[in-house]
Design a protein around this motif. Sequence first.
Motif, PDB file in Angstrom:
ATOM      1  N   HIS A  23     -31.307   7.479  57.298  1.00  0.00           N
ATOM      2  CA  HIS A  23     -32.472   7.718  57.983  1.00  0.00           C
ATOM      3  C   HIS A  23     -32.864   7.106  58.591  1.00  0.00           C
ATOM      4  CE1 HIS A  23     -33.293   9.929  61.460  1.00  0.00           C
ATOM      5  NE2 HIS A  23     -31.966   9.365  62.344  1.00  0.00           N
ATOM      6  N   TYR A  25     -35.812   8.622  59.699  1.00  0.00           N
ATOM      7  CA  TYR A  25     -36.751   9.500  59.331  1.00  0.00           C
ATOM      8  C   TYR A  25     -37.260   9.406  57.419  1.00  0.00           C
ATOM      9  CZ  TYR A  25     -35.822  11.614  63.575  1.00  0.00           C
ATOM     10  OH  TYR A  25     -35.369  11.574  65.553  1.00  0.00           O
ATOM     11  N   ASP A  39     -29.669   4.586  63.092  1.00  0.00           N
ATOM     12  CA  ASP A  39     -30.181   6.604  63.728  1.00  0.00           C
ATOM     13  C   ASP A  39     -28.919   7.271  63.364  1.00  0.00           C
ATOM     14  OD1 ASP A  39     -27.845   5.330  65.286  1.00  0.00           O
ATOM     15  OD2 ASP A  39     -29.700   5.330  67.258  1.00  0.00           O
ATOM     16  N   SER A  40     -28.291   8.256  63.827  1.00  0.00           N
ATOM     17  CA  SER A  40     -27.159   8.627  63.164  1.00  0.00           C
ATOM     18  C   SER A  40     -25.941   8.012  63.363  1.00  0.00           C
ATOM     19  CB  SER A  40     -27.244   9.405  64.259  1.00  0.00           C
ATOM     20  OG  SER A  40     -27.948  10.947  63.948  1.00  0.00           O
ATOM     21  N   ASN A 113     -25.604  16.068  65.285  1.00  0.00           N
ATOM     22  CA  ASN A 113     -26.323  17.582  64.402  1.00  0.00           C
ATOM     23  C   ASN A 113     -25.500  18.476  64.253  1.00  0.00           C
ATOM     24  OD1 ASN A 113     -27.667  15.143  65.265  1.00  0.00           O
ATOM     25  ND2 ASN A 113     -29.710  16.814  64.583  1.00  0.00           N
ATOM     26  N   SER A 128     -26.953  10.581  70.066  1.00  0.00           N
ATOM     27  CA  SER A 128     -28.398  10.969  70.584  1.00  0.00           C
ATOM     28  C   SER A 128     -28.661   9.178  71.988  1.00  0.00           C
ATOM     29  CB  SER A 128     -29.860  11.102  70.727  1.00  0.00           C
ATOM     30  OG  SER A 128     -30.585  10.059  69.882  1.00  0.00           O
ATOM     31  N   HIS A 173     -39.010  18.784  66.813  1.00  0.00           N
ATOM     32  CA  HIS A 173     -39.217  18.137  68.777  1.00  0.00           C
ATOM     33  C   HIS A 173     -39.531  19.277  69.124  1.00  0.00           C
ATOM     34  CE1 HIS A 173     -37.025  14.800  66.415  1.00  0.00           C
ATOM     35  NE2 HIS A 173     -37.868  14.044  67.276  1.00  0.00           N
ATOM     36  N   HIS A 196     -38.237  11.494  71.595  1.00  0.00           N
ATOM     37  CA  HIS A 196     -36.825  11.430  72.100  1.00  0.00           C
ATOM     38  C   HIS A 196     -35.972  12.677  72.466  1.00  0.00           C
ATOM     39  CE1 HIS A 196     -33.623  12.348  69.544  1.00  0.00           C
ATOM     40  NE2 HIS A 196     -33.258  11.744  68.559  1.00  0.00           N
ATOM     41  N   GLU A 198     -34.363  14.782  72.311  1.00  0.00           N
ATOM     42  CA  GLU A 198     -34.496  16.501  71.716  1.00  0.00           C
ATOM     43  C   GLU A 198     -35.837  17.487  72.184  1.00  0.00           C
ATOM     44  OE1 GLU A 198     -33.700  16.482  67.835  1.00  0.00           O
ATOM     45  OE2 GLU A 198     -32.129  15.916  67.522  1.00  0.00           O
ATOM     46  N   SER A 212     -32.389   7.015  71.797  1.00  0.00           N
ATOM     47  CA  SER A 212     -32.481   7.392  70.082  1.00  0.00           C
ATOM     48  C   SER A 212     -33.527   6.560  68.993  1.00  0.00           C
ATOM     49  CB  SER A 212     -31.065   7.013  69.553  1.00  0.00           C
ATOM     50  OG  SER A 212     -30.921   5.460  69.538  1.00  0.00           O
ATOM     51  N   THR A 213     -34.140   7.198  67.566  1.00  0.00           N
ATOM     52  CA  THR A 213     -34.921   6.843  67.098  1.00  0.00           C
ATOM     53  C   THR A 213     -34.594   5.115  66.474  1.00  0.00           C
ATOM     54  OG1 THR A 213     -33.348   7.060  64.891  1.00  0.00           O
ATOM     55  CG2 THR A 213     -35.236   8.679  65.852  1.00  0.00           C
TER      56      THR A 213
HETATM   57  P1  13P Z   1     -30.836   9.666  66.068  1.00  0.00           P
HETATM   58  O1  13P Z   1     -29.605  10.346  66.204  1.00  0.00           O
HETATM   59  O2  13P Z   1     -31.674   9.667  67.537  1.00  0.00           O
HETATM   60  O3  13P Z   1     -31.406   9.286  64.469  1.00  0.00           O
HETATM   61  O4  13P Z   1     -31.514  11.089  65.863  1.00  0.00           O
HETATM   62  C1  13P Z   1     -31.258  11.984  64.660  1.00  0.00           C
HETATM   63  C2  13P Z   1     -31.640  13.676  64.506  1.00  0.00           C
HETATM   64  O5  13P Z   1     -31.932  14.036  63.818  1.00  0.00           O
HETATM   65  C3  13P Z   1     -33.158  13.548  65.182  1.00  0.00           C
HETATM   66  O6  13P Z   1     -33.921  14.582  65.133  1.00  0.00           O
END
Ligand code: 13P
Length: 310
Positions: A23, A25, A39-40, A113, A128, A173, A196, A198, A212-213
């Motif tokens: 990911h 992050y 991203d996710s 999530n 996201s 966030h 983001h 969130e 999204s990221t």
């Molecule tokens: P993304 O899907 O934007 O990568 O976000 C995942 C996430 O855990 C954000 O805190």
Amino acid sequence: MGFDIRKEIERLKKEKNAVILAHNYQIKEVQEIADYVGDSFELSRIGKEVNAEIIVFCGVKFMAESAAILSPEKKVLLPVEDAGCPLANTIKAEDVRALKRSYPGVPIVTYINSSVEVKAESDYCCTSSNAVDIVNAIDSEKVIFIPDSNLGSFVQEKTDKKLILWDGHCNVHNRVNVEDILRMKALYEDAYVVCHPECRPEVVESCDIACSTSKMIEVAKETDRKTIILVTEEGMRHRLEREVKGKLIAVASPKLMCIDMKKTGLQHVYEALALDQVEVKVSKEITEKALVPLKRMLEIGRKQKEFIGV
Ligand code: 13P
Ligand code: SF4
């Protein structure tokens, strides 16, 4: 010759026909060794499509679980077993069943999530990157949106449907406030501020864009501004520094650090590959139920791509 952990990871990857997904992050070293960083949504799609026997998922548990559900024929390894997501833990399957009793017939959209048990009780999943599109694609005036209420408020701003929200937050966030943003804007006057969804609604309001990221990379490349302020987990900086050249990348606050995303290091990736650990196992019954909302999400995403011709 000493032990070169990067070379060993590469060797084991080939030997075992494995891929490493990370990911956005994750720490820099893990992003650098990964075959795919994203991203996710991207990672769940890549996990399903990639040709490999083993996926080493460097992220948090819900991401690895989604990959395991979408690819039951692959072995999915989560290098650090207790890398979780506190936001996902804010709701349980029994809470979803209670919501269904309170709002009979109202479809449930669940942010990715979340646990597999919560997904198994849901009608649609979203990330996201597609939450607004998924909600808008549903044929119902009312939609229950769980568990992130900040992302839910963000979607509410962009849809005519009435959303019923669950009071869950990402504690990373949600910690950021408008003062943090104003301080950064004063320091970097002509910066482009990317957050983001969130983040709290008033924080989203004070930024230039919420996305999204992975979308952050696109918008950072597109803008003419020379400084990008990131209002998201600090690992995102590595991805931008690699891919967006000639711009200063600043993270809005030291509060933007997700402990769970930082648990995975190169040693854990090596051990995961060497010992096939820790395999993510989801029961057949839960897999079948959770697959329905996940597949609906991928299907809506696919149709929209066809519609816009990409
Ligand atoms: P993304 O899907 O934007 O990568 O976000 C995942 C996430 O855990 C954000 O805190
Ligand atoms: Fe979960 Fe927040 Fe960490 Fe993302 S940043 S994994 S939502 S706790």
